[in-house]
Design an enzyme around this catalytic site. Sequence first.
Site: not given
Length: 273
Positions: A46, A51, A76, A108, A229, A235
């Site tokens: 995504d 961004y 988006k 968005h 994220k 992680r």
Amino acid sequence: MASTPTLALNDGRSIPQVGYGCWQIAEDQAPALVTQAIKAGYRLIDTAAAYGNEAGVGRGIREAGVPREEIFLTTKLWNDRQGPEAAKAFEESRKKLGLDYVDLYLIHWPCPQRRLFVQTWKAMIALRDEGKIKSIGVSNFTDEHLATLIGETGVTPSVNQIELHPSFQRRQARASNAARGIVTEAWSPLGQGKLNDPVIAAVAKAHGKSPAQVVLRWHTQIGDVAIPKTSNPQRILENISIFDFTLSDDEMKRIEALDDPNGRIGPDPATFC
């Protein structure tokens, strides 16, 4: 490598239930992180024009060595490109990504003050019909916005991506989406790192899992899509390794009790633009 279940969309396609979110991932970091995420088992990636990392994300997808059709890529449309600019903005994103098509394209934010989201949606329908976008959806749309969009065009979004985490559980929004056959997708699914609640810590200890894994498992069990994220390699793997345990009904209820009507972290869709 982990594998994730999928949810059916109202257009006959399906979306992986856990994805890799690229918000606040720097352009130069994106290729390596996206490639790592794909190799760890993520199939939903995504990003967004806003961004500033679409080129890096696209490169990461191409370098991962996985067939393009196995990857579900979302981007988006940003607020200032709504209306007449929408089709041009999409093509700019597609070129930055370096991909022939996008799996999911979202508006968005509704920006209701601009009164352009219906015109934007019509442009996205046309792009979908041309095969440049496989599925179309929205982000941060309220029930009122959805009613207007569907009423004006007759086309229901496949996804509504909204802020959703244990401190802001959006039960009414989730029910509204479900009633329309819209999949709910959670942004900031971990509450931007707010994982120190003693209830979540206790559940995590009981399962030998991290608090983040418990919260992401909660998301899958309530039936939404989550796109955590992280730029931490450990992680990245941890966040997708959540399908080897199940939260009990009692544990789900304890997490549900953490809901706070004032728990919003991000902007209010009714006013933000």
